[in-house]
Design a protein around this motif. Structure first.
Motif, PDB file in Angstrom:
ATOM      1  N   SER A 167       0.860  -1.186   0.000  1.00 57.62           N
ATOM      2  CA  SER A 167       0.000   0.000   0.000  1.00 57.62           C
ATOM      3  C   SER A 167       0.894   1.233   0.000  1.00 57.62           C
ATOM      4  CB  SER A 167      -0.913  -0.006   1.241  1.00 57.62           C
ATOM      5  OG  SER A 167      -1.710   1.150   1.291  1.00 57.62           O
ATOM      6  N   ASN A 168       0.962   1.949  -1.148  1.00 60.78           N
ATOM      7  CA  ASN A 168       1.851   3.110  -1.213  1.00 60.78           C
ATOM      8  C   ASN A 168       1.263   4.357  -0.577  1.00 60.78           C
ATOM      9  OD1 ASN A 168      -0.028   3.895  -3.109  1.00 60.78           O
ATOM     10  ND2 ASN A 168       1.305   3.511  -4.869  1.00 60.78           N
ATOM     11  N   SER A 169       0.049   4.269  -0.090  1.00 67.95           N
ATOM     12  CA  SER A 169      -0.546   5.350   0.704  1.00 67.95           C
ATOM     13  C   SER A 169      -1.322   4.735   1.864  1.00 67.95           C
ATOM     14  CB  SER A 169      -1.462   6.237  -0.155  1.00 67.95           C
ATOM     15  OG  SER A 169      -2.493   5.484  -0.744  1.00 67.95           O
ATOM     16  N   PRO A 194     -22.311  -2.447  18.872  1.00 66.39           N
ATOM     17  CA  PRO A 194     -22.541  -1.590  17.704  1.00 66.39           C
ATOM     18  C   PRO A 194     -21.222  -1.207  17.048  1.00 66.39           C
ATOM     19  CG  PRO A 194     -22.831  -0.342  19.738  1.00 66.39           C
ATOM     20  CD  PRO A 194     -22.667  -1.775  20.141  1.00 66.39           C
ATOM     21  N   PRO A 195     -21.208  -1.021  15.730  1.00 69.43           N
ATOM     22  CA  PRO A 195     -19.963  -0.649  15.047  1.00 69.43           C
ATOM     23  C   PRO A 195     -19.520   0.765  15.413  1.00 69.43           C
ATOM     24  CG  PRO A 195     -21.812  -0.523  13.532  1.00 69.43           C
ATOM     25  CD  PRO A 195     -22.344  -1.142  14.796  1.00 69.43           C
ATOM     26  N   LEU A 196     -18.238   1.002  15.314  1.00 66.90           N
ATOM     27  CA  LEU A 196     -17.705   2.334  15.577  1.00 66.90           C
ATOM     28  C   LEU A 196     -18.011   3.257  14.399  1.00 66.90           C
ATOM     29  CD1 LEU A 196     -14.240   1.332  17.059  1.00 66.90           C
ATOM     30  CD2 LEU A 196     -16.177   2.304  18.312  1.00 66.90           C
ATOM     31  N   ASN A 197     -18.163   4.530  14.710  1.00 68.55           N
ATOM     32  CA  ASN A 197     -18.453   5.542  13.689  1.00 68.55           C
ATOM     33  C   ASN A 197     -17.140   6.200  13.255  1.00 68.55           C
ATOM     34  OD1 ASN A 197     -19.762   7.347  12.003  1.00 68.55           O
ATOM     35  ND2 ASN A 197     -20.240   8.784  13.649  1.00 68.55           N
ATOM     36  N   TRP A 198     -16.490   5.609  12.254  1.00 68.95           N
ATOM     37  CA  TRP A 198     -15.177   6.093  11.820  1.00 68.95           C
ATOM     38  C   TRP A 198     -15.294   7.328  10.941  1.00 68.95           C
ATOM     39  CZ3 TRP A 198     -10.995   4.406  14.138  1.00 68.95           C
ATOM     40  CH2 TRP A 198     -10.997   3.143  14.720  1.00 68.95           C
ATOM     41  N   VAL A 199     -14.394   8.291  11.173  1.00 69.02           N
ATOM     42  CA  VAL A 199     -14.299   9.505  10.360  1.00 69.02           C
ATOM     43  C   VAL A 199     -12.901   9.531   9.741  1.00 69.02           C
ATOM     44  CG1 VAL A 199     -14.328  12.023  10.339  1.00 69.02           C
ATOM     45  CG2 VAL A 199     -15.922  10.764  11.820  1.00 69.02           C
ATOM     46  N   GLU A 200     -12.838   9.407   8.428  1.00 69.12           N
ATOM     47  CA  GLU A 200     -11.548   9.476   7.740  1.00 69.12           C
ATOM     48  C   GLU A 200     -11.165  10.942   7.562  1.00 69.12           C
ATOM     49  OE1 GLU A 200      -9.794   8.464   3.334  1.00 69.12           O
ATOM     50  OE2 GLU A 200     -11.149   6.992   4.262  1.00 69.12           O
ATOM     51  N   PHE A 201      -9.953  11.320   7.998  1.00 68.85           N
ATOM     52  CA  PHE A 201      -9.571  12.722   7.910  1.00 68.85           C
ATOM     53  C   PHE A 201      -8.301  12.969   7.101  1.00 68.85           C
ATOM     54  CE2 PHE A 201      -7.745  11.016  11.782  1.00 68.85           C
ATOM     55  CZ  PHE A 201      -6.473  11.555  11.852  1.00 68.85           C
ATOM     56  N   ALA A 202      -7.666  11.927   6.587  1.00 68.21           N
ATOM     57  CA  ALA A 202      -6.488  12.153   5.740  1.00 68.21           C
ATOM     58  C   ALA A 202      -6.122  10.881   4.993  1.00 68.21           C
ATOM     59  CB  ALA A 202      -5.300  12.621   6.576  1.00 68.21           C
ATOM     60  N   THR A 203      -5.655  11.052   3.766  1.00 67.57           N
ATOM     61  CA  THR A 203      -4.989  10.007   2.993  1.00 67.57           C
ATOM     62  C   THR A 203      -3.643  10.563   2.575  1.00 67.57           C
ATOM     63  OG1 THR A 203      -7.082   9.098   2.164  1.00 67.57           O
ATOM     64  CG2 THR A 203      -5.100   8.532   0.957  1.00 67.57           C
ATOM     65  N   VAL A 204      -2.565   9.902   2.985  1.00 65.57           N
ATOM     66  CA  VAL A 204      -1.225  10.449   2.818  1.00 65.57           C
ATOM     67  C   VAL A 204      -0.297   9.360   2.286  1.00 65.57           C
ATOM     68  CG1 VAL A 204      -1.517  12.191   4.626  1.00 65.57           C
ATOM     69  CG2 VAL A 204      -0.650   9.916   5.220  1.00 65.57           C
ATOM     70  N   PRO A 205       0.854   9.753   1.714  1.00 66.43           N
ATOM     71  CA  PRO A 205       1.818   8.746   1.266  1.00 66.43           C
ATOM     72  C   PRO A 205       2.310   7.891   2.435  1.00 66.43           C
ATOM     73  CG  PRO A 205       2.321  10.899   0.313  1.00 66.43           C
ATOM     74  CD  PRO A 205       1.274  11.126   1.351  1.00 66.43           C
TER      75      PRO A 205
END
Length: 324
Positions: A167-169, A194-205
């Motif tokens: 995975s290059n990022s 119950p499932p966790l409520n994930w918030v994606e805040f960045a995609t980086v190298p």
């Protein structure tokens, strides 16, 4: 059909099931995730990987090991036999099952009768490799102490360990810890969590470090969150690392919000004349600025000269009056 994915030895991972195109989706679908490799294993050996079956659930994703085990770090507090990652390379096959659920009276079905009881499955082969990894967040204890501040910049560091070949990022996510307190493992059922409520805040190298903007989850409440660093691979199968018990500070007002005017504080009136001479701005001095400006060396000599003339004039005046 089947597919394959690679997971670095030592990393947790998640599998996600997707219903086939054209099948009925909604509350009527239940999902299960089971290992289906034939053969025997000596499970008293804790180095052997194993994952138990859970009751089918409406959540179409499952972490291995179970997320509650990971977040509560039960492996450091008790011997857990039912959910363990392997400690040596191997390939495991998991069956992702999807089934339609119905009650005998069909009172809560809400979809066409011909799909009641439908069943689909897909097999995923997971290759646990020691050629790379594991992907691992750094500064774990410091992050638990200092926490995160919404609307600020935070630098994350992690061990790449060759995982950029897979995975290059990478993606960074936050979730409020809503899993509750430690449960009795003997009576634990993952389908009830119950499932966790994930918030994606960045995609980086995937290069080992990134400074990113921290999002706000709750405006005026400090909460404990879970930080996830995951591979930027398919959602059907990805590997990750976690840090739990991270304080996320109360955010207050967003920096982008319009602030109401604030009245200036009331203070006693003062007069201060600023000098262009930097030495006259000594903050340690307790004299008012006007007095300090007047009491320069040159002005002191001038005042003494004038005072002398005045004294001489008074003396002459008094002498003249005496002679008269």
């Amino acid at each position: 059909g089947s597919s394959e994915c690679s997971v670095p030895l030592g990393n947790s991972f998640q599998l996600t099931a997707q219903a086939a195109q054209g099948s009925e989706n909604g509350d009527g679908l239940f999902f299960s995730f089971d290992r289906v490799d034939p053969g025997e294993a000596e499970y008293s050996d804790l180095s052997v990987g194993r994952f138990r079956s859970w009751t089918p659930t409406k959540v179409n994703a499952r972490t291995f090991p179970n997320m509650l085990y990971l977040v509560r770090d039960v492996y450091n507090s008790a011997i857990v036999y039912d959910e363990r990652l392997p400690s040596s390379p191997e390939v495991m096959t998991f069956r992702l099952g999807i089934r339609s659920h119905f009650k005998p009276d069909a009172s809560d079905v809400g979809y066409e009768p011909e799909v009641i009881g439908d069943f689909q499955f897909r097999d995923v082969k997971v290759d646990f490799t020691d050629a790379v990894g594991p992907l691992a967040l750094k500064d774990r204890e410091r992050l638990k102490r200092t926490g995160l501040v919404p609307y600020s910049q935070h630098k994350f560091n992690w061990e790449v360990a060759g995982t950029d070949a897979i995975s290059n990022s990478v993606r960074l996510l936050l979730a409020p810890d809503t899993l509750g307190a430690q449960v009795d493992l003997a009576r634990f059922d993952a389908s009830k969590i119950p499932p966790l409520n994930w918030v994606e805040f960045a995609t980086v190298p995937n290069n080992g470090q990134a400074t990113v903007h921290i999002p706000n989850l709750f405006n005026n409440t400090e909460v404990n969150v879970i930080v996830m660093l995951r591979s930027d691979t398919s959602d059907e199968c990805f590997f990750f690392d976690l840090i739990a018990d991270v304080p996320l500070a109360a955010a207050g007002l967003d920096r982008g919000a319009t602030l109401a005017p604030t009245a200036a504080p009331t203070a006693s009136p003062t007069v201060q004349v600023e000098s262009s001479d930097a030495e006259d701005r000594d903050p340690s001095s307790s004299e008012p600025g006007l007095v300090k400006q007047l009491l320069t060396p040159g002005s002191t000599v001038f005042f003494l000269f004038i005072g002398g003339i005045v004294l001489v004039a008074i003396a002459l005046l008094l002498t003249g009056m005496f002679l008269l």
